[in-house]
Every structure is written in structure tokens, then in C-alpha cells.
Design an enzyme around this catalytic site. Structure first.
Site, PDB file in Angstrom:
ATOM      1  N   LEU A 163       1.252  -1.328   0.283  1.00  0.00           N
ATOM      2  CA  LEU A 163      -0.225  -0.238  -0.457  1.00  0.00           C
ATOM      3  C   LEU A 163       1.049   1.836  -0.100  1.00  0.00           C
ATOM      4  O   LEU A 163       2.061   1.220   0.736  1.00  0.00           O
ATOM      5  CB  LEU A 163      -1.361  -0.030   1.541  1.00  0.00           C
ATOM      6  CG  LEU A 163      -1.747  -0.916   1.685  1.00  0.00           C
ATOM      7  CD1 LEU A 163      -2.625  -1.225   2.557  1.00  0.00           C
ATOM      8  CD2 LEU A 163      -2.771  -1.355   0.360  1.00  0.00           C
ATOM      9  N   ASP A 190       4.570   1.323   1.853  1.00  0.00           N
ATOM     10  CA  ASP A 190       5.837   2.368   1.148  1.00  0.00           C
ATOM     11  C   ASP A 190       4.531   3.334   1.452  1.00  0.00           C
ATOM     12  O   ASP A 190       4.021   4.183   0.699  1.00  0.00           O
ATOM     13  CB  ASP A 190       5.874   2.183  -0.912  1.00  0.00           C
ATOM     14  CG  ASP A 190       6.624   2.521  -1.503  1.00  0.00           C
ATOM     15  OD1 ASP A 190       7.079   3.063  -0.768  1.00  0.00           O
ATOM     16  OD2 ASP A 190       7.151   2.870  -2.695  1.00  0.00           O
ATOM     17  N   ASN A 192       7.206   6.636   0.037  1.00  0.00           N
ATOM     18  CA  ASN A 192       8.017   7.214  -0.842  1.00  0.00           C
ATOM     19  C   ASN A 192       8.636   8.932  -0.367  1.00  0.00           C
ATOM     20  O   ASN A 192       8.316   9.689  -0.868  1.00  0.00           O
ATOM     21  CB  ASN A 192       7.446   8.374  -2.212  1.00  0.00           C
ATOM     22  CG  ASN A 192       7.176   6.575  -3.259  1.00  0.00           C
ATOM     23  OD1 ASN A 192       6.285   5.499  -3.076  1.00  0.00           O
ATOM     24  ND2 ASN A 192       8.379   6.000  -3.706  1.00  0.00           N
ATOM     25  N   ASP A 240      14.521   2.092  -0.442  1.00  0.00           N
ATOM     26  CA  ASP A 240      14.313   2.332  -1.990  1.00  0.00           C
ATOM     27  C   ASP A 240      15.050   3.671  -2.385  1.00  0.00           C
ATOM     28  O   ASP A 240      16.282   2.782  -2.551  1.00  0.00           O
ATOM     29  CB  ASP A 240      12.939   2.360  -2.341  1.00  0.00           C
ATOM     30  CG  ASP A 240      12.468   3.043  -3.358  1.00  0.00           C
ATOM     31  OD1 ASP A 240      13.644   2.301  -4.156  1.00  0.00           O
ATOM     32  OD2 ASP A 240      11.446   2.736  -3.862  1.00  0.00           O
ATOM     33  N   LYS A 264      16.140  -2.224  -7.555  1.00  0.00           N
ATOM     34  CA  LYS A 264      15.506  -0.929  -9.164  1.00  0.00           C
ATOM     35  C   LYS A 264      16.876  -0.802  -9.531  1.00  0.00           C
ATOM     36  O   LYS A 264      17.260  -0.326  -9.549  1.00  0.00           O
ATOM     37  CB  LYS A 264      14.843  -0.027  -8.874  1.00  0.00           C
ATOM     38  CG  LYS A 264      12.954  -0.098  -8.281  1.00  0.00           C
ATOM     39  CD  LYS A 264      12.327   1.309  -8.146  1.00  0.00           C
ATOM     40  CE  LYS A 264      11.076   1.015  -7.493  1.00  0.00           C
ATOM     41  NZ  LYS A 264      11.066   2.200  -6.217  1.00  0.00           N
ATOM     42  N   GLY A 292       9.747  -1.715  -8.822  1.00  0.00           N
ATOM     43  CA  GLY A 292       9.337  -1.916 -10.014  1.00  0.00           C
ATOM     44  C   GLY A 292       8.983  -0.206 -10.018  1.00  0.00           C
ATOM     45  O   GLY A 292       9.062   0.047  -9.221  1.00  0.00           O
TER      46      GLY A 292
END
Ligand code: NPG
Length: 370
Positions: A163, A190, A192, A240, A264, A292
Site C-alpha cells: 500500500l 511504501d 516514498n 528504496d 531497482k 518496479g
């Protein structure tokens, strides 16, 4: 290896549903493919940059400029000594621009492997023939709408739900998904980079929901903050955006800033660096998974090969093509029993379909090789 022809193909592909994250909403997939022709083969790769520099400082127009004016001349200067393995050192004088470097290195690697009749998976060291699929679920307007999407993905067979969260859309959506679908589904979030260390007490409320991980809660340059946050919450922190290289991975692991890593290839400058991160993490007992960037079939194919390496122990954002596209640029990748098959053909193992390429290409530029 000599490059005979190099071109950039800008694509605009409609998304099946808008995708909302803490930094904005996408309605279409904008990217470019690099096509690289040598005497022996044609290689393809997909750029991970987006139209605007919101996820990373790179953006499509900038990446194309860097390739044309900085990267291509350096690669051409290598003459016959050009190989995918030589790209990193040759491009080292150019600071950053990892997404631009990734797409040229990958196109070269694809051409090289096609000429050698070897698949990406075999070259990278894949140990599996199929990989488990997770799905990333964007921020929605309401909880019922979210639950509807999650139900649909679970019905399709996805093995893990991620989510997207941001302040104001975090505890309640997670609680609602747990209440509706139970404790057994694999669930992660996530952010971000949407929080700061001051939100630690709030984020600790997620500890009740047995999440696999919380991805990138703090800004990308706040490695220390992530290490501090991890002392205050039990949900494993997964980096990430912060991890752009194998050195970053080693630093983050040593500092206790990450217990899991999202790899990634485009973010870290290519598949060879991605494999180094995989190896460093494995040596330190840190599991990884494949992220992704809403890739079309060209990028997805190569990611599936990477995701088949042994330390990719968590399902990745390696969803079926239909998660994002009604029509993809390649033959679609389809879920089978919650898994996607790793391509076995030479190179990335798949080609853009001429009709789809014609339909979705909005501009093509040839790169001057003189
Ligand atoms: O399934 O390809 C996918 C998308 C998964 O959520 C996803 N990607 O932050 O990881 C991310 C996010 C993203 C999408 C980032 C687009 C950058 C661009």
C-alpha cells in the site's frame, strides 16, 4: 563491439487506472526505449526516469540529453573495446545520472547476450524459472475503493500487497486491509519519503499490523534518520530511494538503516550494480526484492531475470502487464498461480511488437555516432 545505430524511442502508453503516490498521480506511462544495433544483434532497454524529477532527480528529457552528449561519445571512444562490462568505468567521470547509464548499459548487455545466445537470467545467475508477484496499490479517495482494488488483486492471485501511504493515508487503510483480508496476507507499505523522524511515534502505530516492511519513510539522504527510526519501531525499515549503489547498500546495512532492500536496476545504474547490491545484502543476511517503475514489457522482462536470483526472497513489484496496461509494447506478462515466468530467450528474451511500437511512439531521435 561496435555500435552501428543508436536511437531513442519516446513512448506514451495509457494506464488502466491512474496511479497515485505521495508525489503525484500518473495517468499515462511516459518513458523511452533505447535501441542499440551492433554488427551482431539489436539490444533494447527501457529508461526508468519519469517525465518530472519527483521520484528521483533524473527526468526523461535530461536523461536523453545526458545519453546524447555525455554517455554515447564516451562509449564510442572505446571502439572495439566496448562491452557492457566496460560501461561503468567508461562512464565514471559523469557524476550521477544512473538512470541514463542504466538504459545504455542494459541495451548493450541485451545486444551482447543476444549475440551470445544467452538469457539475462542465465547471465545474472538466476536460480528460479518463475518469480512470485506482488502488486503496488496507489493512494485512493476512500477505504471502500481501496478494499475493492485489493480484493480484485488478491482474486487475481497476487501474493503480496503493497500500500502506498502518506500522512493522512496510513494507519486507517492498513487497519482496514488487515480487518477485511486477515492476518495471513503478505502486506507492506511504501511512503516514498513522505515522513520525517518526528513522525516516529505515529509510524510506530503500524507495528500492530505485522507488516513485512515499511519502505522509504524518510527523505532519501537521511540514512541516519532511518537508523534512528528503526530503533523506535519494530516494523522492518526497507530502503528504496536512498540506495543508489552497492556502496550505499553497504553503508545502510552497517548503520542499521535498512533490514530489507528494494533493488531497482534503473535507480542504481544498471543490472551489474543491482547484482552487486544483491550480493552484498546476501553476505550480510539482508533479504532483497525487486522494485518496479511501472515498466512496460521491455523493462519488466529484464527485472524478472534479476528477481530470479537467490537472495530475492520477498515477492517484488513484478506484476503482470495487465496491472498497468490494457495493451503493452511487448507480448504481455501474465500471472500464473501468483507468479510470472522468467524469460528464457536470448538477452531480455522479448521484443517490442512493431504495431504496438508504432501505436505508442510519440517521438524518435537518432543519436549521432560520428
Ligand atoms: O509495479 O512497477 C510497479 C510500480 C511499483 O509502487 C511502485 N513503484 O516508489 O516504488 C515506487 C513506485 C514508483 C513508481 C516509483 C513510478 C517511481 C516511479
Amino acid at each position: 563491439m561496435k555500435i552501428r545505430d543508436l536511437s531513442v524511442h519516446h513512448l506514451r502508453i495509457p494506464l488502466v487506472t491512474p496511479f497515485r503516490t505521495s508525489f503525484g498521480t500518473s495517468h499515462t506511462k511516459e518513458t523511452f526505449l533505447v535501441r542499440l544495433e551492433t554488427d551482431d544483434a539489436v539490444g533494447w532497454a527501457e529508461c526508468g526516469a519519469e517525465e518530472d524529477p519527483l521520484y528521483s532527480s533524473e527526468y526523461l528529457e535530461g536523461a536523453e540529453w545526458v545519453i546524447r552528449t555525455q554517455l554515447a561519445p564516451r562509449l564510442l571512444a572505446l571502439g572495439d573495446a566496448l562491452t557492457a562490462g566496460a560501461v561503468r568505468d567508461a562512464l565514471e567521470p559523469v557524476k550521477g545520472h544512473r538512470m541514463a547509464k542504466h538504459v545504455v548499459e542494459t541495451a548493450l548487455l541485451d545486444a551482447e547476450l543476444r549475440a551470445a545466445d544467452m538469457s539475462f537470467g542465465r547471465y545474472l545467475g538466476a536460480t528460479r524459472t518463475r518469480v512470485p508477484s506482488g502488486v503496488s496499490v496507489g493512494i485512493m479517495d476512500s477505504i471502500p475503493e481501496l478494499l475493492g482494488h485489493v480484493r480484485d488483486y488478491l482474486d487475481q492471485g497476487y501474493l503480496r500487497i503493497k500500500l502506498k501511504i502518506e500522512p493522512g493515508w496510513d494507519i486507517e487503510p492498513v487497519r482496514a486491509v488487515r480487518e477485511e483480508f486477515g492476518d495471513d496476507i503478505l502486506l507492506q507499505v511504501d511512503a516514498n519519503t513522505a515522513y520525517t523522524l518526528r513522525d516516529a511515534r505515529h509510524l510506530a502505530r503500524l507495528d500492530d499490523f505485522d507488516l513485512l516492511l515499511i519502505e522509504q519513510p524518510l527523505p532519501e539522504d537521511d540514512m541516519r534518520g532511518h537508523a534512528e527510526l528503526q530503533k523506535l519501531i519494530t516494523t522492518p525499515v526497507c530502503l528504496d530511494e536512498s540506495i543508489e549503489s552497492a556502496r550505499d547498500a553497504a553503508t545502510a546495512i552497517a548503520m542499521g538503516a535498512t533490514q530489507v532492500i528494494n533493488i531497482k536496476p534503473s535507480r542504481v545504474g544498471g543490472y551489474l550494480e543491482a547484482r552487486r547490491i544483491h550480493d552484498i545484502a546476501e553476505a550480510n543476511g539482508i533479504p532483497v526484492w525487486c522494485g518496479g517503475m511501472l515498466e512496460c514489457g521491455v523493462g519488466r522482462a529484464a527485472n524478472l531475470a534479476l528477481a530470479a536470483l537467490p537472495n530475492f526472497v520477498l515477492p517484488g513489484d513484478t506484476s503482470a502487464s495487465s496491472r498497468y496496461f490494457a495493451e503493452d509494447i511487448t507480448a504481455p506478462f501474465e500471472l500464473e498461480d501468483g507468479h510470472l515466468a522468467v524469460p528464457t530467450g536470448p538477452g531480455i528474451g522479448i521484443d517490442p511488437l512493431p504495431d504496438a511500437l508504432a501505436e505508442f511512439t510519440v517521438a524518435t531521435t537518432a543519436i549521432d555516432l560520428r
